[in-house]
Scaffold this motif. Sequence first.
Motif, short mmCIF file in Angstrom:
data_model
loop_
_atom_site.label_atom_id
_atom_site.label_comp_id
_atom_site.label_asym_id
_atom_site.label_seq_id
_atom_site.Cartn_x
_atom_site.Cartn_y
_atom_site.Cartn_z
N VAL A 295 33.56 -24.17 -1.74
CA VAL A 295 34.92 -24.45 -2.20
C VAL A 295 35.93 -23.52 -1.52
N MET B 182 40.63 -33.31 2.64
CA MET B 182 40.08 -32.13 2.01
C MET B 182 39.84 -32.34 0.52
N VAL B 183 40.69 -33.20 -0.10
CA VAL B 183 40.45 -33.52 -1.50
C VAL B 183 39.11 -34.23 -1.65
N LEU C 14 36.42 -31.66 -1.43
CA LEU C 14 36.31 -30.93 -2.70
C LEU C 14 35.55 -31.77 -3.72
N PHE C 15 35.89 -33.06 -3.75
CA PHE C 15 35.23 -33.99 -4.65
C PHE C 15 33.73 -33.94 -4.47
N MET D 148 32.20 -30.68 -5.50
CA MET D 148 32.16 -30.54 -6.95
C MET D 148 31.07 -31.42 -7.56
N LEU D 149 30.99 -32.67 -7.07
CA LEU D 149 30.05 -33.60 -7.67
C LEU D 149 28.61 -33.18 -7.40
N ASN E 134 27.84 -30.20 -7.01
CA ASN E 134 27.78 -28.85 -7.58
C ASN E 134 27.14 -27.85 -6.63
#
Lengths: 448, 172
Positions: free
Chosen positions: B27, B65-66, B69-70, B73-74, B76
Amino acid sequence: MTEISGGPFVVATILKVVVFFTLLILSIALGTYMERRLAAFIQDRSGPNRVGPIGLLQVVADGLKNLLKEETWPSAAYKGFFLLAPALALIPGTILFAVIPFASPAPTRWGYVDMIVADVPIGVLYILAIASLGVYGVVMAGWSSGSKYAFLGGLRGSAQMVSYEVGLSLSLVPVLMLAGDVRVPEIVTLQQHYPGDATTLGVWLVAPLLVGTFLFYLTGLAETNRLPFDLPEAEAELVGGYHTEYSSMKFAVFMMGEYGHLITTAMLVTVFFFGGWDIPFWSGDNIRVAADGSLIGEPAWWKTLLTLIAFVIKGGLVFATFIWVRWTLPRFRYDQLMDLGWKFIIEFVTIYIIVIAVAIYALDRAGLAFGPAYAAALLGVNVVLAVLLFFLFDRGRLIRGAGREAEREARRRLLEARRQVRQQTLSHALGESARLATTADDSSEEGR
Amino acid sequence: MIEFFFFLFAAMAVLSAIFMVTQVNPVASVLYLVVTFFSLSGLFVILDAHFIAAVQVMVYAGAIMVLFLFVIMLLNLGSTELSDIRQGIGRVLAGSVSVALVAVFARLFMAGGDVDGLGGPSALDPLLESSGAVAAVAEPLFTRYLVAFEITSILLVVAIVGSVVLARRREP
């Protein structure tokens, strides 16, 4: 009169940044107060009215309370990102105002001063670029909290913002087609009435782009995560959404970010569709910058002030409608939200752009000059589209609740389940009787 | 003044790019890459390429970039160390490619930025004066290079359809 330059320009710019930023922060504070008072009015109660005259100092009291509250650090949080998220939520909403013209240019001894912090050549694109960054605050807050509610809220929020951003950007295309420029002051000039001037429309763009206004308003509402699109913080399902784990001032910064975003959205609606700082039915405020940098019209300080007041009133009214919508409409379900965004708004906006482009081309070919008649012709096209839009938008057509479709599906599943159960019981019963028969045989054998 | 901002943005771009590679947390890498994009966008503004600057932020920082990030995050990937460069020969290869790239840029720098086809720092000025920040890009894109532009969009559609087909689970 020429534009201010050199040393005075730097001083004027710094002054503008300080003054406008202070005004924005103040209006964020007033916005929260206004929201609570209007909500109270809609719900037939008093709202905050104890602190200061008619409760105006409630905001100060709230701020003080937030500063004095205990800060909590969730043990599962990623510390640095957790701290960064509120800042990322606040910044995009507040730096958007840099390209919004607030009032007519003001004359000074050193030349006129544009009442806009930065008149960049890519105004509208700047707005779209910065608006697309708003999602970082939500994502970071949701992920770094290390809590499942916050995480779900962050995911929902980012999916929603990414989806509706497309519609938001596309709904501005008709405005740009009419303006022929992406600089924001040009769009305000376009809506001012200059008799006999065929480069301005003379009508607020809400008339020739009625449907576009509605779509921009709708997607703007979705971008700011407000009801009826406040899925990211649906309190019944997610406790508080992406900012569940935040407390004290960090939480307050999220709230400030939300209201900052809301206020800039209201200002954008005003600038793009309601004439910006233009005062209707008055040609005294026809002040604009010509291509060579000189000023057309007669600037005056009192005119600057009047146009600023007009801008604030218009923006305030749009903001009030945001609040009105929030306390009137119920929340969408998540699948309805996604259906609306991807399967309807984007398609409809695309069709809208094509229709408006064709209409503009046809009107230009017909030799109609820019002006109220031109706007009226476009309004006619828009009314037809608006009827279609609201026909499609009506209950049960696009967005259905647990309606016919879902009911049919549920009945199908129920029948299927019953059939399975019947079969199972049948086979079970068969098996059972067979077992009983054998045991009966066995026992009869034994008895023998 | 311009020089100051150039060196500011250049330093920010290079430093954040280095941090992007050296960070353990994915991240943080993504955020450093966003900073790099912002610095590049600042450099584009200095070069009078306002449109490219805005699109840089809109497309890369705001959309791609979003998405990164997605995914992070998903999946993890919060605190795991990942390296997709293979040890040994892979590292040598990657290193030599970077050295070659640096050499190319060094050559450009020694030549004073005066490369064939680029007319120097103010080559865009007359174009920007006459047609504005957006039309300067839009005009050639939708007239001279229209076919290439349309083919690119077909390529993107093919890529999207392909990924959907690959990702979709076969009906049992």
